[in-house]
Design an enzyme around this catalytic site. Structure first.
Site, short mmCIF file in Angstrom:
data_model
loop_
_atom_site.label_atom_id
_atom_site.label_comp_id
_atom_site.label_asym_id
_atom_site.label_seq_id
_atom_site.Cartn_x
_atom_site.Cartn_y
_atom_site.Cartn_z
N ARG A 24 0.75 -1.38 0.22
CA ARG A 24 -0.33 0.03 -0.23
C ARG A 24 0.88 1.17 0.34
NH1 ARG A 24 -2.19 1.63 5.45
NH2 ARG A 24 -0.94 1.08 7.01
N LYS A 162 12.14 -0.97 1.69
CA LYS A 162 11.28 -1.81 0.99
C LYS A 162 11.50 -2.38 -0.20
CE LYS A 162 8.19 -1.38 4.77
NZ LYS A 162 7.14 -2.57 5.87
N ASP A 190 11.95 -5.36 3.88
CA ASP A 190 11.24 -6.09 3.89
C ASP A 190 10.64 -6.63 2.78
OD1 ASP A 190 8.60 -6.87 4.86
OD2 ASP A 190 8.42 -5.35 6.15
N GLU A 218 12.64 -9.52 5.67
CA GLU A 218 11.54 -9.56 6.57
C GLU A 218 10.56 -10.17 5.57
OE1 GLU A 218 10.35 -6.01 8.71
OE2 GLU A 218 8.21 -6.82 8.84
N ASP A 243 6.79 -11.59 9.24
CA ASP A 243 6.05 -10.94 9.65
C ASP A 243 4.49 -10.66 9.56
OD1 ASP A 243 4.79 -8.05 10.78
OD2 ASP A 243 5.34 -7.25 8.56
N LYS A 267 4.22 -7.24 16.24
CA LYS A 267 2.89 -5.96 16.95
C LYS A 267 2.12 -5.88 17.56
CE LYS A 267 4.37 -4.64 11.68
NZ LYS A 267 4.82 -5.10 10.43
C1 LIG Z 1 6.33 1.27 9.78
C2 LIG Z 1 6.48 0.14 10.13
N1 LIG Z 1 8.54 0.29 9.90
C3 LIG Z 1 6.96 -1.33 9.04
O1 LIG Z 1 6.99 -0.82 8.00
N2 LIG Z 1 5.26 -1.96 9.56
C4 LIG Z 1 5.34 -2.58 8.38
C5 LIG Z 1 3.91 -2.34 7.24
C6 LIG Z 1 2.79 -1.31 8.57
C7 LIG Z 1 1.78 -0.42 7.10
O2 LIG Z 1 1.38 -1.44 5.63
O3 LIG Z 1 1.25 0.21 8.09
C8 LIG Z 1 5.99 -4.08 7.82
O4 LIG Z 1 5.37 -4.39 7.19
O5 LIG Z 1 6.40 -4.28 8.78
MG LIG Z 2 7.53 -6.26 7.75
#
Ligand SMILES: C[C@H](N)C(=O)N[C@@H](CCC(=O)O)C(=O)O
Ligand SMILES: [Mg+2]
Length: 366
Positions: A24, A162, A190, A218, A243, A267
């Site tokens: 997203r 990411k 990630d 991740e 995750d 989380k």
């Molecule tokens: C904000 C954090 N660093 C992060 O990446 N969290 C999530 C994704 C959270 C979201 O889409 O609100 C993660 O995948 O680890």
């Molecule tokens: Mg993640």
């Protein structure tokens, strides 16, 4: 200290720059904020974002779950009866982990206030300073490199990069960032479920062969693909962190039984609050597994609670991804947790130290 009312509002905070993952893109934090008031004038604060693509929870579902299922179980109850209150939250309805987390955070805040201590001290103590990584959103390679250099210059020593959009470009993204910041920051990837198991092995082996050292990767594959996660874990040197594949303690037990990953990202929005997160940390500790304390894109109300837990469980929670507040353009929350770029310092006020959340927007009535 008896619970008299549970009020809800919406906190909307702009981000410094859009947050983009394989799942997203968003440009605001939008949390449902919970205020649990007691008959002696105390307030416990909690909050939850609607990360529908991960938890399935929406703003509407969080509001309904709290208003119609959780709050009726808690009105009139004594804050001192903490474990029973937590059990009532957890059994009020199935799933809805974000709603449960928001209320649990407020209850742990009040429990700290009842005992006149910061909550992390009631959870076992620890160092009040924790260090977080920062997310580098998936984007054009040049932009990701510039964002990474900027983050390192701001003092971040771990980057959560990411990926998961396009396997070929992902490899180039990581190689370019590695070349730009080598030796100055740990690199965490990630993929947010964006790769297949075979793609993940291909990409990670290519990066390993190119001399790119990654601290971890991740959630390379789809959340439900535990055998795909195991396939990757068995074939790459880079530690694999689960995750979206693991929400609560029973999923963690299954993951450990299968040996499907090396690390767990805990989380509060997945566990339904601190009680489930503590259980996961304890299970992981028994199995000698490390954990990350992570967050969704959420405000400092709930991230402060996560930081308290991380401080108290630092023997097993060895990695921190609590960058929600650092990604925001401002922080309207009045509290004594200090979010200073990579460094998060817990305050000395009792509970989680939040005293007000001004500017809340009304949430819809029934
Ligand atoms: C904000 C954090 N660093 C992060 O990446 N969290 C999530 C994704 C959270 C979201 O889409 O609100 C993660 O995948 O680890
Ligand atoms: Mg993640």
């Amino acid at each position: 200290m008896k619970i008299s009312t549970i009020e809800l509002g919406m906190l909307r905070v702009p981000l410094k720059t859009p947050f983009k993952t394989a799942l997203r893109s968003v440009d605001h934090v939008e949390d449902i904020i919970v205020r649990v008031r007691t008959d002696d004038g105390a307030s416990g604060w909690g909050g939850a974002p609607a990360t529908a693509v991960i938890t399935g929870d929406t703003h509407g579902s969080i509001i309904d779950a709290i208003r119609h299922y959780i709050a009726p179980k808690l009105i009139g109850r004594d804050i001192a009866d903490h474990n029973r209150n937590i059990a009532l939250v957890q059994s009020a309805l199935e799933r809805n982990t974000s709603a449960k987390a928001a209320v649990e955070i407020a209850l742990y805040d009040l429990f700290g206030q009842l005992h006149g201590a910061p909550t992390y001290q009631l959870l076992g103590g620890g160092d009040p300073v924790v260090s977080t990584d920062i997310t580098i959103s998936v984007d054009y390679i040049d932009k990701m490199v510039a964002d990474s250099i900027n983050a390192v210059e701001r003092g971040f020593s771990a980057l959560k990069i990411k990926v998961g959009k396009d396997i070929g470009v992902d490899i180039e993204r990581v190689r370019a960032i590695h070349a730009a910041v080598e030796g100055r920051a740990l690199l965490r990837l990630d993929a947010n479920q964006g790769w297949t198991a075979k793609q993940a092995v291909f990409a990670l082996q290519a990066l390993e062969d190119a001399g790119v050292h990654l601290e971890l990767v991740e959630q390379p594959v789809k959340a439900r693909d535990l055998s795909g996660l195991k396939f990757v874990t068995e074939r790459v040197h880079t530690p694999v962190m689960a995750d979206e594949s693991v929400f609560g303690p029973s999923e963690v037990i299954e993951l450990i039984r299968m040996r499907a990953a090396d690390i767990i990202n805990i989380k509060l929005m997945k566990t339904g609050g601190l009680s489930g997160a503590i259980q996961i940390a304890d299970i992981a500790a028994v199995h000698g597994m490390e954990c990350m304390m992570g967050c969704m894109l959420e405000s400092s109300v709930s991230v402060a609670a996560a930081a308290h837990l991380a401080a108290a469980k630092s023997q097993v929670i060895t990695k921190i991804d609590l960058d929600g507040p650092s990604l925001c353009a401002n922080d309207p929350v009045i509290g004594d947790t200090v979010f200073n770029e990579a460094e998060i310092t817990l305050g000395t006020r009792s509970g989680f130290g939040v005293t007000d959340v001004p500017g809340l927007l009304p949430v819809r009535s029934d």
